[in-house]
Motif scaffolding. Structure first.
Motif, mmCIF file in Angstrom:
data_model
loop_
_atom_site.group_PDB
_atom_site.id
_atom_site.type_symbol
_atom_site.label_atom_id
_atom_site.label_comp_id
_atom_site.label_asym_id
_atom_site.label_seq_id
_atom_site.Cartn_x
_atom_site.Cartn_y
_atom_site.Cartn_z
ATOM 1 N N GLN A 629 0.964 -1.324 -0.040
ATOM 2 C CA GLN A 629 0.085 -0.021 0.117
ATOM 3 C C GLN A 629 0.899 1.282 -0.083
ATOM 4 O O GLN A 629 0.340 2.149 -0.389
ATOM 5 C CB GLN A 629 -0.770 0.016 1.300
ATOM 6 N N SER A 663 1.225 12.639 -8.358
ATOM 7 C CA SER A 663 -0.002 12.064 -7.760
ATOM 8 C C SER A 663 -1.246 12.910 -8.217
ATOM 9 O O SER A 663 -2.311 12.404 -7.871
ATOM 10 C CB SER A 663 -0.018 12.376 -6.204
ATOM 11 N N GLY A 666 -3.587 15.754 -3.962
ATOM 12 C CA GLY A 666 -3.978 14.970 -2.734
ATOM 13 C C GLY A 666 -3.004 14.648 -1.798
ATOM 14 O O GLY A 666 -2.756 13.591 -1.337
ATOM 15 N N ASP A 733 -9.292 8.241 -1.124
ATOM 16 C CA ASP A 733 -8.579 8.562 -2.059
ATOM 17 C C ASP A 733 -8.163 10.226 -2.130
ATOM 18 O O ASP A 733 -7.230 10.675 -2.609
ATOM 19 C CB ASP A 733 -9.465 8.625 -3.428
ATOM 20 N N ARG A 736 -3.423 10.994 -0.649
ATOM 21 C CA ARG A 736 -2.734 9.931 -1.513
ATOM 22 C C ARG A 736 -1.211 9.959 -1.324
ATOM 23 O O ARG A 736 -0.461 9.235 -2.069
ATOM 24 C CB ARG A 736 -3.325 9.539 -2.740
ATOM 25 N N ASP A 793 -6.252 2.245 1.199
ATOM 26 C CA ASP A 793 -5.647 3.352 0.947
ATOM 27 C C ASP A 793 -4.321 2.948 0.303
ATOM 28 O O ASP A 793 -3.631 1.883 0.639
ATOM 29 C CB ASP A 793 -5.360 4.262 2.226
ATOM 30 N N GLY A 795 -0.551 5.240 -1.341
ATOM 31 C CA GLY A 795 0.402 6.369 -1.275
ATOM 32 C C GLY A 795 1.797 6.321 -1.007
ATOM 33 O O GLY A 795 2.548 5.336 -0.914
ATOM 34 N N TYR A 838 2.078 5.923 -8.958
ATOM 35 C CA TYR A 838 0.801 6.380 -9.104
ATOM 36 C C TYR A 838 0.231 5.848 -10.529
ATOM 37 O O TYR A 838 -0.993 5.837 -10.717
ATOM 38 C CB TYR A 838 1.005 7.971 -8.958
ATOM 39 N N ARG A 841 -1.604 2.770 -10.223
ATOM 40 C CA ARG A 841 -2.930 2.857 -9.386
ATOM 41 C C ARG A 841 -3.960 3.843 -10.084
ATOM 42 O O ARG A 841 -5.014 4.000 -9.450
ATOM 43 C CB ARG A 841 -2.524 3.243 -8.083
ATOM 44 N N GLY A 845 -4.713 7.311 -7.304
ATOM 45 C CA GLY A 845 -4.195 6.372 -6.392
ATOM 46 C C GLY A 845 -4.690 5.307 -5.819
ATOM 47 O O GLY A 845 -4.239 4.400 -4.963
ATOM 48 N N THR A 846 -5.939 4.885 -6.364
ATOM 49 C CA THR A 846 -6.464 3.548 -5.975
ATOM 50 C C THR A 846 -6.327 2.499 -6.871
ATOM 51 O O THR A 846 -6.213 2.755 -8.014
ATOM 52 C CB THR A 846 -8.281 3.767 -6.244
#
Length: 849
Positions: A629, A663, A666, A733, A736, A793, A795, A838, A841, A845-846
Motif C-alpha cells: 500500500q 499524484s 491529494g 482517495d 494519497r 488506501d 500512497g 501512481y 494505481r 491512487g486507488t
C-alpha cells in the motif's frame, strides 16, 4: 462487615464532624456520607447536603457502594419515617446503607445495613474475544447495518482487548501501542463495558483531541449500545465548568446584569437565551457561532458562583445534568485537560475518594497517551497572560460598566446606613484599586515585552539572571509588587462589604448575585497574581521549576499577547503518586508509544518506571499491508536542514512540486515551523509552480475548514505544521501522498526542552539520545500515520531529510516506521519510481482492478 439494625457506636472523629455541621446549620437536617470500619463503627463522616434527606438523592454520585448515608432527626426520635424507609430502600439497592443520628451525635440507628462487601467479578477474556470476533454481537451488528463485506476480523484488536482484560482483572498499569487500523477504541471499550456490567464500576476514558472524543461519543459508544444487547451501555461526555451555560447567570445577564457590558450586547444575549431553549447539552461547542468572550464570561457556569441545590434552575442545569449522567455512566469520556484538572483539585484538597471535577473512579483509560505529559505541564503548572488579566479587570470596571459600577448603582438605591457606608468604600477604595491595578498590569506587561524585544526573541526562559536585568530592578519588580498589593486591597475591601451585610439578611440576599460575581473575579485575580509571582520570581525552595515568558498570537504589536509560565521540571512523581498510584487499573494506549523498540522512555516520563503497581506492555502492529500500500522515499542528494537550511528548503519545494505532479495533488506537506509553511506557500503561488492544484495553508483558515475543503477537493495540497502531524483522519482517495520536510526534532531552545536536556546532562546522561531522539521518533510515526488509514488506501511518503541515512540514529527512526517499501537514492533516480507507482494505481491512487 454487616450491621444489625439498631443502635451502634460512633467513633469520636465521625461524631465530632456530625455534631459540628448540625450546629452550624442551626440543628436542622444535615446529610452525611460515612465509612464504617470492620467492627461496625462509623469511622468518618462528610457533609453532602443540608435539608430534607430526599434532596440528597439529587446529588450526582453522592455515595458509593459500601458507604453509609446518615441524616439527623432534630427531634431526637430515631424511628424512621415513611420517607426514610423509601430512601433507605433506594440506597440499599445501590449498595449503600442508611442510618439516623440524633443532633448530639451520641446515638445512631441503622435502618438498613451496608450490603456485604462484594467480591470483584473478573471479566471473562474468552467472552470479550468472542464478542469482537467474527461470530460475536459486534460482528452481527455490523452485518445488520453494513452488510457482510463490511465486517473485518481484526486479530490484533482481539489481542489488545485480552491485554486490557488482564489489566482490569489484575489491576496495575498497561502500556499498549496499537498501530493504525487495529481498532483500539473497541479494544478497550468492550472490556471496560464488560467490567461495568460485572462490577458496577465506571471507567474514565481520556483523550487528547476533540476528534477522538467525538468518535467515541458519537460513533463507537452508540454502536456498542446497539450491539451489546446482553448488557446496558451507559456513557457520558463531561466537559469543564466554563463550557456550559449557566441558566441563573443568563437570567442575570438579561436583567440587571446587562449593565455589565460595555456596549449593547442584548441582541447576542437574546440569541443565547433562544439557543438555551433548544440545545441538548448547553455546551459552548453546541453553539453555531461562538459568542464574544466577554459575553460568555457572564453566562457560563463557574464553580465559585454555583448555588447547586439551592439554585432555582438546578433541575434544568446543563452542568449538573452532565455530571449526573457521568455519575450513572459506565464510560465517562473526558479530555486530558479535564483529567489533569481533576488531579490538580484532588491534590490540593487531598481528596481521592469523592467526586471532584470528575466523579470518583478506579479504572482509567488514557488514549493518545503520548500527550499526557504535555497536558500535565499545562495543568499542574501555572500560566497567565496580559489579555486574561485585562479581561478580569474589565469585568470589574471599564468606562463606567462592569461589576463595581453595577454594585455602586445598587448601593446608591439603598437608603440604609450600611449601603451608604459601603458605597463610600466601593467608590473610594475598590474603584481606585481597580484602576491602579489595571494601570500596573499595562505597565508590567509593556516592560516584559520590552525585555523580549531587547533580547530579540519571542520566547525567553527565566533563570536567576533575570533578577539582574536592568528592567527588573528599575521597573518590573516594583510594578509587580504594586499590582499584588492592589489585588490584596481589592479582596480585603470586598470582604468588608460582604461582612457588613451579614447582619441584614434581606439586603444580603438582594446583593448576593453581584457580590458573588465580584468574589469569583477576585479569586481569579488572586490566582493570577500568584501565577505572576511564581513565573517572574525565582522560587525560594521546593521542587525545581521551569519559568519563561513569550509573545503569543500575531507578531504585530497591537495583536500579540505576552504570557508568563511556570511548570514543574519533573512531572513524573506527580503523575505516579497522584494519578497512577490512585487508580486500580490504568490503560495507556496510542498508535505511538514505543521508542527504541520498547516503552522505557514513556515509562520514565510518566513516572510509571518507579510505580509500585504491576506493569504490562505490548505492541500490536497495524493490520495494513504496508509493502503493497505504501512507498517510503528518502532522497539523499540534498543537504541536511541543520547544515544548509536554505538549500535544503529549496530541495524540499522541488520534491513537493514533483510529487504533486505525479499524484495529481491529494497531498499533505508537513513542516516543523509556521515560517516554512508560509515560505512554501509563497513559492507554490509563484508563476509556474503549483497553480494546477488547490492550495490550502495552515493558519489562513481554521483547521476543520481546511480539512473539509481538502476532503471535498480530492486534488488539494495542504501545507501544515504541528496540529496536522497527528489527530487528522482523511481516509480514502483524497489523501494519497505525504511529504515530510525534515525530522521533527523539538526546538532545543524551547524553555521546557532546554531545561529537560540540562537536567539529563547534569546527571551524566545523553540528552539527545534520552530526550530529543525519542520525541522525534514519536512525532515522525504520527506524521507517517496520516497516510494509510484503511486497508484500501495507497500512497507515497517522501521524507526529505538525508540524516535518516547519513546519521547513526537514522536507522532507529526508520525501523520504528511501518514496513512500507523503501526507495533510497538521488531524487532524479527515485522520482521516476514515484510516478510509476501512481500510474499503476490510476488517477487518484486507488489500485486498479
Amino acid at each position: 462487615m454487616a450491621q444489625v439494625a439498631g443502635e451502634a457506636r460512633l467513633l469520636p472523629k465521625a461524631a465530632a464532624a456530625m455534631r459540628t455541621q448540625i450546629r452550624l446549620h442551626g440543628g436542622n437536617e444535615v446529610c452525611f456520607v460515612c465509612t464504617v470500619d470492620d467492627q461496625g463503627h462509623v469511622a468518618t463522616a462528610r457533609k453532602v447536603a443540608a435539608g430534607d434527606v430526599q434532596s440528597v438523592l439529587a446529588l450526582p454520585g453522592v455515595a458509593d457502594r459500601g458507604e453509609l448515608l446518615v441524616h439527623n432527626h432534630p427531634s431526637g426520635e430515631l424511628t424512621p419515617s415513611d420517607a426514610d424507609m423509601e430512601v433507605a430502600y433506594r440506597l440499599h439497592m445501590n449498595g449503600v446503607g442508611f442510618a439516623i443520628v440524633d443532633n448530639e451525635a451520641t446515638r445512631i440507628y441503622f435502618v438498613t445495613e451496608i450490603p456485604e462487601g462484594r467480591t470483584l467479578v473478573p471479566v471473562d477474556p474468552d467472552d470479550v474475544d468472542v464478542q469482537l470476533g467474527p461470530h460475536g454481537l459486534i460482528a452481527q451488528a455490523m452485518r445488520r447495518v453494513h452488510g457482510a463485506r463490511d465486517y473485518e476480523d481484526r486479530p490484533s484488536q482481539r489481542a489488545m482487548a485480552a491485554e486490557v482484560v488482564t489489566a482490569f482483572n489484575g489491576g496495575g498499569v498497561a502500556l499498549l501501542e496499537a498501530g493504525t487500523g487495529v481498532g483500539k477504541s473497541l479494544g478497550y471499550l468492550v472490556p471496560a463495558l464488560r467490567w461495568a456490567a460485572a462490577n458496577g464500576e465506571r471507567t474514565v476514558v481520556s483523550t487528547n483531541t476533540i476528534t477522538l472524543q467525538e468518535q467515541l461519543v458519537a460513533k463507537d459508544l452508540p454502536f456498542l449500545q446497539r450491539a451489546l444487547t446482553d448488557q446496558p451501555v451507559r456513557f457520558a461526555l463531561l466537559k469543564g465548568w466554563r463550557n456550559y451555560l449557566c441558566l441563573y447567570r443568563l437570567q442575570q445577564a438579561q436583567g440587571a446584569g446587562a449593565a455589565l457590558f460595555e456596549d449593547n450586547a442584548s441582541g447576542e444575549v437574546a440569541k443565547i437565551a433562544e439557543w438555551a431553549q433548544r440545545t441538548k447539552d448547553g455546551s459552548l461547542s453546541d453553539l453555531g457561532t461562538a459568542p464574544r468572550a466577554d459575553i460568555w464570561d457572564e453566562v457560563s457556569a463557574e464553580p465559585d458562583l454555583c448555588g447547586r441545590l439551592k439554585c432555582e434552575f438546578y433541575n434544568d442545569c446543563f452542568l449538573f445534568k452532565a455530571r449526573k449522567d457521568a455519575a450513572n455512566a459506565d464510560i465517562v469520556v473526558v479530555n486530558h485537560h479535564l483529567l489533569l484538572s481533576d488531579v490538580a483539585v484532588r491534590r490540593q484538597a487531598q481528596n481521592w475518594d469523592e467526586a471532584a471535577v470528575l466523579p470518583a473512579y478506579k479504572r482509567l483509560v488514557i488514549d493518545e497517551g503520548h500527550h499526557l505529559e504535555d497536558a500535565a505541564a499545562s495543568h499542574l503548572g501555572s500560566s497567565i497572560t496580559r489579555r486574561a488579566l485585562a479581561r478580569m479587570f474589565n469585568r470589574l470596571e471599564r468606562r463606567g460598566k462592569g461589576l463595581l459600577p453595577a454594585l455602586i448603582a445598587r448601593l446608591a438605591g439603598g437608603k440604609d446606613l450600611l449601603s451608604t457606608a459601603s458605597l463610600d468604600l466601593v467608590q473610594e477604595r475598590l474603584i481606585s484599586s481597580t484602576l491602579t491595578a489595571r494601570d500596573r498590569v499595562q505597565l508590567l506587561f509593556e516592560l516584559l515585552a520590552a525585555v523580549l524585544e531587547m533580547q530579540g526573541t519571542a520566547v525567553m526562559r527565566l533563570t536567576g539572571e533575570f533578577q539582574q536585568h536592568d528592567l527588573w530592578r528599575n521597573g518590573i519588580e516594583g510594578t509587580l509588587k504594586e499590582l499584588l498589593t492592589e489585588i490584596d486591597a481589592l479582596a480585603t475591601g470586598l470582604k468588608v462589604v460582604r461582612d457588613r451585610f451579614e447582619s441584614d439578611k434581606k439586603r444580603a440576599e438582594e446583593l448576593a448575585p453581584l457580590l458573588n460575581e465580584l468574589r469569583a473575579v477576585l479569586r481569579r485575580l488572586q490566582s493570577a497574581g500568584d501565577a505572576l509571582a511564581k513565573g517572574l520570581m525565582p522560587p525560594a525552595d521546593g521542587p525545581p521549576v521551569v519559568r519563561w515568558m513569550e509573545f503569543q498570537g500575531k507578531p504585530t504589536p497591537n495583536e500579540r499577547n505576552v504570557a508568563v509560565h511556570c511548570v514543574p521540571l519533573d512531572l513524573a512523581p506527580v503523575l505516579r503518586e497522584d494519578l497512577f498510584e490512585r487508580v486500580e487499573t490504568a490503560v495507556i494506549t496510542s498508535a505511538t508509544l514505543a521508542t527504541h523498540g520498547g516503552f522505557a522512555f514513556l515509562e520514565e516520563r510518566l513516572g510509571i518506571a518507579d510505580a509500585r503497581r504491576s506493569k504490562q506492555a505490548a505492541m500490536f502492529p497495524s493490520p495494513f499491508d504496508y509493502p503493497r500500500q505504501a512507498v517510503l522515499v528518502v532522497p539523499t542528494d540534498l543537504p541536511a536542514p541543520n547544515e544548509q537550511p536554505r538549500e535544503h528548503f529549496a530541495a524540499v519545494c522541488r520534491h513537493l512540486r514533483d510529487l504533486m505532479t505525479a499524484s495529481d495533488g491529494g497531498l499533505f506537506a508537513l513542516f516543523t515551523s509556521h515560517r516554512d509553511v508560509r515560505e512554501a506557500a509563497e513559492w507554490l503561488r509563484g508563476p509556474g509552480q503549483g497553480g494546477n492544484w488547490p492550495l490550502l495553508v495552515h493558519g489562513e483558515e481554521p483547521r476543520d475548514v481546511l480539512l473539509q475543503r481538502f476532503r471535498d477537493s480530492g486534488r488539494a495540497v495542504l501545507l501544515g505544521t504541528a496540529t496536522f502531524w497527528e489527530g487528522v483522519d482523511v481516509p480514502g482517495d483524497a489523501l494519497r501522498g505525504l511529504l515530510i520536510a525534515k525530522l521533527p526534532f523539538r526546538v532545543p531552545t524551547e524553555p521546557m526542552v532546554a531545561a529537560q536536556c540540562e537536567a539529563i546532562e547534569a546527571r551524566g546522561g545523553n540528552s539527545f539520545g534520552e530526550f530529543m531522539l525519542p520525541h522525534a521518533s514519536l512525532r515522525l510515526k504520527q506524521g507517517f500515520g496520516r497516510l494509510i488509514r484503511t486497508a484500501t488506501d495507497a500512497g507515497v511518503v517522501v521524507l526529505s531529510d538525508p540524516r535518516v541515512i547519513s546519521k547513526r540514529y537514522g536507522r532507529e527512526l526508520l525501523d520504528a516506521l511501518p514496513p512500507a517499501r523503501r526507495l533510497v537514492g538521488a531524487w532524479e533516480e527515485v522520482r521516476g519510481e514515484v510516478a510509476r507507482f501512481y500510474r499503476q494505481r490510476g488517477a487518484g491512487g486507488t489500485a486498479k482492478a
